[in-house]
Write a protein that holds these residues in place. Structure first.
Motif, mmCIF file in Angstrom:
data_model
loop_
_atom_site.group_PDB
_atom_site.id
_atom_site.type_symbol
_atom_site.label_atom_id
_atom_site.label_comp_id
_atom_site.label_asym_id
_atom_site.label_seq_id
_atom_site.Cartn_x
_atom_site.Cartn_y
_atom_site.Cartn_z
ATOM 1 N N UNK A 1 0.821 -1.056 -0.097
ATOM 2 C CA UNK A 1 -0.025 -0.004 -0.040
ATOM 3 C C UNK A 1 0.720 1.301 0.285
ATOM 4 N N UNK A 2 1.773 1.303 0.987
ATOM 5 C CA UNK A 2 2.524 2.519 1.151
ATOM 6 C C UNK A 2 3.576 2.732 -0.119
ATOM 7 N N UNK A 3 3.767 1.498 -0.658
ATOM 8 C CA UNK A 3 4.877 1.434 -1.698
ATOM 9 C C UNK A 3 6.342 1.876 -1.405
ATOM 10 N N UNK A 4 6.761 1.627 -0.169
ATOM 11 C CA UNK A 4 7.980 1.962 0.301
ATOM 12 C C UNK A 4 8.659 0.587 0.956
ATOM 13 N N UNK A 5 9.605 -0.159 0.328
ATOM 14 C CA UNK A 5 9.946 -1.504 1.019
ATOM 15 C C UNK A 5 10.939 -1.249 2.069
ATOM 16 N N UNK A 6 10.475 -0.922 2.926
ATOM 17 C CA UNK A 6 11.229 -0.557 4.313
ATOM 18 C C UNK A 6 11.172 -1.535 5.370
ATOM 19 N N UNK A 7 10.316 -2.046 5.533
ATOM 20 C CA UNK A 7 10.261 -3.028 6.753
ATOM 21 C C UNK A 7 10.402 -4.498 6.062
ATOM 22 N N UNK B 1 -13.806 14.866 -10.603
ATOM 23 C CA UNK B 1 -14.990 14.018 -11.064
ATOM 24 C C UNK B 1 -14.950 12.600 -11.143
ATOM 25 N N UNK B 2 -13.768 11.852 -11.234
ATOM 26 C CA UNK B 2 -13.723 10.321 -11.305
ATOM 27 C C UNK B 2 -14.162 9.831 -10.144
ATOM 28 N N UNK B 3 -13.811 10.494 -9.004
ATOM 29 C CA UNK B 3 -14.067 10.118 -7.559
ATOM 30 C C UNK B 3 -13.145 9.196 -7.564
ATOM 31 N N UNK B 4 -12.609 9.286 -6.001
ATOM 32 C CA UNK B 4 -11.544 8.624 -5.720
ATOM 33 C C UNK B 4 -11.699 6.956 -5.890
ATOM 34 N N UNK B 5 -12.835 6.488 -5.623
ATOM 35 C CA UNK B 5 -13.061 5.200 -5.797
ATOM 36 C C UNK B 5 -12.819 4.865 -7.372
ATOM 37 N N UNK C 1 2.317 14.036 -1.989
ATOM 38 C CA UNK C 1 2.285 15.244 -0.793
ATOM 39 C C UNK C 1 0.873 16.085 -0.677
ATOM 40 N N UNK C 2 0.244 16.118 -1.970
ATOM 41 C CA UNK C 2 -1.220 16.840 -1.684
ATOM 42 C C UNK C 2 -2.144 15.952 -1.192
ATOM 43 N N UNK C 3 -2.286 14.649 -1.627
ATOM 44 C CA UNK C 3 -3.273 13.617 -0.735
ATOM 45 C C UNK C 3 -2.836 12.259 -1.023
ATOM 46 N N UNK C 4 -1.855 11.979 0.116
ATOM 47 C CA UNK C 4 -1.423 10.668 0.102
ATOM 48 C C UNK C 4 -2.362 9.587 0.037
ATOM 49 N N UNK C 5 -3.531 9.718 0.254
ATOM 50 C CA UNK C 5 -4.618 8.495 0.111
ATOM 51 C C UNK C 5 -4.753 8.427 -1.245
ATOM 52 N N UNK C 6 -5.012 9.470 -2.015
ATOM 53 C CA UNK C 6 -5.227 9.488 -3.644
ATOM 54 C C UNK C 6 -4.027 8.763 -4.106
ATOM 55 N N UNK C 7 -2.783 9.070 -3.818
ATOM 56 C CA UNK C 7 -1.632 8.372 -4.286
ATOM 57 C C UNK C 7 -1.631 6.977 -3.981
ATOM 58 N N UNK C 8 -2.035 6.563 -2.960
ATOM 59 C CA UNK C 8 -2.010 5.184 -2.624
ATOM 60 C C UNK C 8 -3.013 4.461 -3.566
ATOM 61 N N UNK C 9 -4.062 5.387 -3.831
ATOM 62 C CA UNK C 9 -5.129 4.359 -4.426
ATOM 63 C C UNK C 9 -4.614 4.133 -5.917
ATOM 64 N N UNK C 10 -3.699 5.287 -6.531
ATOM 65 C CA UNK C 10 -3.352 5.193 -7.811
ATOM 66 C C UNK C 10 -2.496 3.850 -7.777
ATOM 67 N N UNK C 11 -1.645 3.992 -6.707
ATOM 68 C CA UNK C 11 -0.651 2.767 -6.711
ATOM 69 C C UNK C 11 -1.491 1.448 -6.571
ATOM 70 N N UNK C 12 -2.463 1.495 -5.912
ATOM 71 C CA UNK C 12 -3.194 0.230 -5.841
ATOM 72 C C UNK C 12 -3.654 -0.196 -7.228
ATOM 73 N N UNK C 13 -4.245 0.723 -7.901
ATOM 74 C CA UNK C 13 -4.689 0.465 -9.472
ATOM 75 C C UNK C 13 -3.573 -0.089 -10.083
ATOM 76 N N UNK C 14 -2.245 0.565 -10.111
ATOM 77 C CA UNK C 14 -1.336 0.279 -10.989
ATOM 78 C C UNK C 14 -0.870 -1.235 -10.283
ATOM 79 N N UNK C 15 -0.925 -1.591 -9.227
ATOM 80 C CA UNK C 15 -0.754 -2.916 -9.003
ATOM 81 C C UNK C 15 -1.524 -3.972 -9.565
#
Lengths: 200, 702
Positions: free
Chosen positions: B167-173, B362-366, B383-397
């Protein structure tokens, strides 16, 4: 087994020798695009062969080369006990301590190690020549007891022959691997006992 | 659908359901530690064992799918048993192993009272340890200023490892070592570098990862829980505010699949200690150049007096980023009754306005879940909306997704094709040039995300128009309604912005915008400026104007103010927030405002009475009724508006065609952790900024 951590003293950097680098590149090329991370264990083996152990700069070097997060390579190094995370002696003796070897006198070999190299596993002798550790089955139970030094096994050992072996290493020689008694590989001691009528 | 029998109950579930999900669908409760709906399946805690008829031993229900089960000899549906004595014994065995090395420190553990292990040990634990061996102890690891670690408690579920990787996309743990010596750690114990890192605290089923700022502060049963909405960014994350007495102690996410799923950013979670610092808790009036405490009566009548005595053309008001809709509406009505036209809510000078779809996501976050091509324009969603960024990443995955960017490069945790740093590339792309135009055109569900950094430029209106043109040219705008698709999106970063735009807190006929107000104040053409929580402007440009600051924190605006009207923060008053999608959500009061501070809309109402033009509402329901009467969509809560359709009247009015300068624009948010007065007052955020942002800035300056 115990908790495995990075050694407190680390070198500043790591680099493969030119030959090893060429070998590493060949290994990586074996895997399809996007699957380069599969080469991580061969690379770690090679690094250990070159340096004797896996250092922190080495983990980063390999991770960068394979495009892996550092933590993923670190996980692998800490998972496999075959990777040394701290310097070991130039001659690192791995004594098999699993049941068949134990029954055939591995305990005596370990006593020899303790006497010659120090009471604790992975303890390096003053001259940097020797260190030892007890490992799980080395897969040559029929030749028990045995030790592994570098990638060779020295089999059918007794306290005397093991001492002689270590003396040879101390003199800088490379003794002949395999059974240290009159025996070919895992063939019966003193010659064949069955199929004696078959012409060899 | 596949039929399956769980404890004698027949259920039809999709074949790709895991047995665990099928059991839940049948109403059977399955204990679990490692399984989590939003993470990949690990299957390593073994707590979810169930019996499958025909299988030789219990199986981990999280790791097997319904469609892989063998039917009975005569084709009967597969039979699952979750409550047999065998299963009970198996789970008790698993629990005993988990508890072997788990310390008995529940009385001093922060997870106590909300601990999965504690709860499930009540059901499956035995009362006494059967072993007399030593327990394992693990050294604690450093994971940064937010996550506290007590690693002896860890049961190796690896939820945290999977969360940061997926989800976070930083493989650190990662999990180092093996067997009994397995430990969860970050590489060289470095701090986690994700804006979502603190979600591992919620994910941890035991007390191994707990909240550092909240450590040893309270027990969950002492807290008053209020469901509310976050105001740290424009996502409108659904949160639960936990308070004790007058203090907000922590913020936790609430599940809303359409908005934040169940994640919140670190700023949302930890900026709350800023609510107790730098607060404006009484009115102040500047006398002899110094702000001196005053009574409400003095402060309000002074403001009312100024309002009455100043010509409307010389009055201006700016609404800030954290204000809810009600005070904005009240202030607009008040100033409108005086004929004031210089109102603005766009502190950064973004060229937004016009029809509603022109400034919404307009697309809505979902909707991001369905996208197959995304163009980012002048935005850094991380930086502007980390939740939206995580959603884009989820879709990309999940499925093939082409992502390209026009604007400043940054690591977004997924690969992005760079189309150019300068924004004039957008105009070329809109004209059909470039390979990505074809990608967008051929995509089934293309999206365009326009950031505030781009819109705040002097040529922002041209950028907006070019983006609308590109959206139309690539078929991003589909049919109207919830079923339709609209790929034109503006990503906001201020919680109050969309609500204020909806209310129309914008320059009226002959009115000035923010730049005009500052310019006018500097030149002496504006005499009275009302700052409603507005701190992100250059207050040195306010010249000799009389400044009324209404807000919660002593930040830039309050320092310049001539009168301070102390208002409530977002946790202290009920209020409506409209998120970047245009979704109206209601925030609730968790605690009362400190000292003499009051609800913001009531302050405006009080001034209106003293100024002789009382607003026609005396309580919140009346204000909300007036709001709905003026702007009908405020009647429906928690609904994203959906696609507006390809109505030419809307899309031709978006922005203003013009030239786009061939220059780049850095991200408007230089420091994610310090974007608003509350975050700037927070010690935790200051620590994060020092740790994560300062080194990067120093490196960039070299």
């Amino acid at each position: 087994m115990s908790v495995r951590r990075l050694a407190p003293v680390q070198p500043a950097s790591f680099a493969f020798s030119a030959d090893n680098l060429a070998w590493v590149d060949k290994q990586i090329a074996k895997y399809p695009e996007g699957r380069q991370a599969s080469a991580v264990i061969p690379m770690l083996w090679k690094a250990q062969e070159q340096e004797g152990w896996i250092s922190e700069p080495c983990i980063r070097w390999i991770a960068d080369r394979l495009g892996m997060p550092y933590i993923r390579v670190y996980e692998i190094v800490t998972f496999y006990t075959m990777f040394h995370m701290a310097p070991v002696g130039r001659t690192h003796v791995q004594v098999c301590g699993t049941t068949p070897c134990m029954l055939r006198g591995a305990g005596d070999l370990i006593d020899v190690c303790k006497k010659r190299m120090g009471p604790h596993a992975k303890q390096v002798t003053q001259d940097g020549q020797f260190s030892w550790e007890e490992v799980e089955c080395l897969g040559a139970c029929v030749n028990a007891p045995l030790v592994q030094i570098f990638s060779d096994t020295y089999e059918d050992l007794t306290v005397e022959s093991f001492n002689a072996l270590l003396d040879a290493f101390a003199r800088g020689e490379t003794p002949k691997p395999g059974p240290q008694i009159a025996r070919v590989h895992s063939a019966p001691e003193g010659g064949a006992t069955t199929l004696t009528e078959v012409e060899s | 659908m596949t039929r399956i029998i769980v404890d004698g109950t027949e259920v039809d579930v999709p074949g790709e359901f895991s047995l665990l999900q099928a059991c839940e669908a049948a109403g059977a409760e399955i204990p679990r530690f490692c399984y989590h709906e939003r993470l990949s399946i690990a299957g390593n805690c073994r707590m979810c064992l169930v019996e499958v008829k025909g299988a030789p031993k219990p199986v981990a229900s999280c790791a097997q799918q319904v469609r892989d089960q063998r039917p009975g000899p005569n084709g009967e549906p597969p039979v699952i048993v979750t409550n047999s004595p065998t299963i009970r014994k198996a789970r008790e065995g698993v629990m005993e192993f988990l508890l072997l090395n788990h310390p008995l420190d529940c009385p001093i553990c922060d997870q106590g009272g909300e601990c999965d292990l504690q709860d499930q040990a009540m059901g499956y634990g035995i009362d006494e340890a059967r072993t007399r061996e030593f327990r394992r102890a693990v050294t604690d690891k450093n994971m940064g200023p937010l996550v506290n670690t007590i690693m002896t408690r860890c049961i190796h579920c690896t939820r945290c490892v999977r969360f940061v990787a997926e989800v976070a996309g930083v493989e650190e743990i990662g999990a180092s070592g093996r067997g009994e010596d397995m430990e969860i750690t970050t590489y060289l114990e470095k701090a986690l570098t994700s804006e979502l890192s603190a979600n591992v605290i919620d994910l941890c089923p035991v007390g191994a990862l707990t909240s550092k700022p909240y450590a040893f502060n309270a027990r969950p049963w002492e807290l008053r829980k209020t469901e509310s909405i976050d105001a740290m960014d424009a996502v409108g994350s659904n949160i639960r505010i936990d308070a004790r007495g007058a203090e907000v102690l922590r913020v936790l996410p609430r599940v809303n699949d359409d908005v934040n799923e169940e994640w919140i950013s670190d700023k949302t979670r930890f900026a709350i200690d800023g609510l107790g610092r730098q607060r404006l808790d009484r009115p102040y009036i500047r006398r002899d150049g110094k702000l001196r405490p005053a009574t409400w009566e003095e402060a309000l009548s002074l403001v009312a007096e100024k309002l009455k005595s100043t010509a409307p053309a010389r009055i201006a008001a700016i609404a800030g980023d954290l204000v809810s809709v009600e005070p904005v509406k009240a202030l607009k009505d008040l100033l409108a009754s005086f004929g004031v036209a210089s109102l603005d809510c766009r502190q950064d000078g973004a060229k937004l306005g016009g029809p509603r779809p022109a400034y919404l996501f307009n697309t809505a976050i979902a909707g991001i879940d369905d996208a197959d091509a995304i163009l980012l324009v002048g935005t850094n969603p991380r930086r502007e909306a980390p939740i939206v960024n995580a959603r884009i990443r989820k879709t990309w995955l999940r499925h093939p997704l082409a992502i390209a960017r026009i604007g400043a490069a940054a690591d977004l945790t997924y690969p992005v094709t760079e189309l150019g740093e300068t924004l004039d590339v957008l105009a070329k792309l809109a004209a059909g040039e470039g390979a990505f135009f074809e990608t967008l055109k051929n995509a089934r569900r293309p999206m365009l995300i326009l950031g505030q950094s781009a819109l705040a430029r002097p040529d922002g209106a041209a950028i907006l128009a070019a983006a609308a043109k590109l959206a139309a040219a690539t078929g991003m705008i589909g049919p109207e309604g919830a079923e339709g698709w609209c790929g034109f999106n503006v990503l906001h970063d201020a919680a109050g912005r969309v609500g204020a735009l909806d209310v129309g807190f914008l320059p009226g006929e002959g009115g000035r915008d923010v730049a005009g107000i500052l310019d006018g104040a500097a030149k002496g053409e504006i005499d009275l400026v009302w700052l409603l929580g507005a701190d992100e402007i250059d207050t040195s440009g306010l010249g000799k104007a009389f400044v009324v600051y209404q807000g919660s924190h002593g930040d830039a605006g309050a320092h310049r103010a001539d009168v301070i009207l102390p208002g409530a923060a977002y946790t202290e008053e009920p209020g409506l927030f409209v998120n970047t999608e245009g979704r109206v959500q209601a925030a609730n009061r968790a605690v009362f405002p400190p000292g003499e501070a009051r609800e913001n809309w009531r302050i405006v109402r009080a001034v209106s009475g003293l100024a002789g033009k009382p607003l026609p509402y005396d309580d919140l329901p009346a204000l909300r009724a007036a709001l709905v009467a003026a702007v009908p969509h405020f009647a429906a809560l928690d609904v994203a508006p959906g696609s507006p359709g390809a109505d030419g009247a809307i899309w031709s009015a978006v922005g203003k065609a013009g030239d786009i300068a061939a220059i780049g624009t850095p991200c408007k948010i230089a420091d994610f952790y310090l974007t608003n007065p509350i975050a700037r007052a927070s010690k935790t955020m200051a620590e994060c900024s020092r740790l994560y942002v300062a080194p990067a800035m120093a490196a960039a300056a070299e």
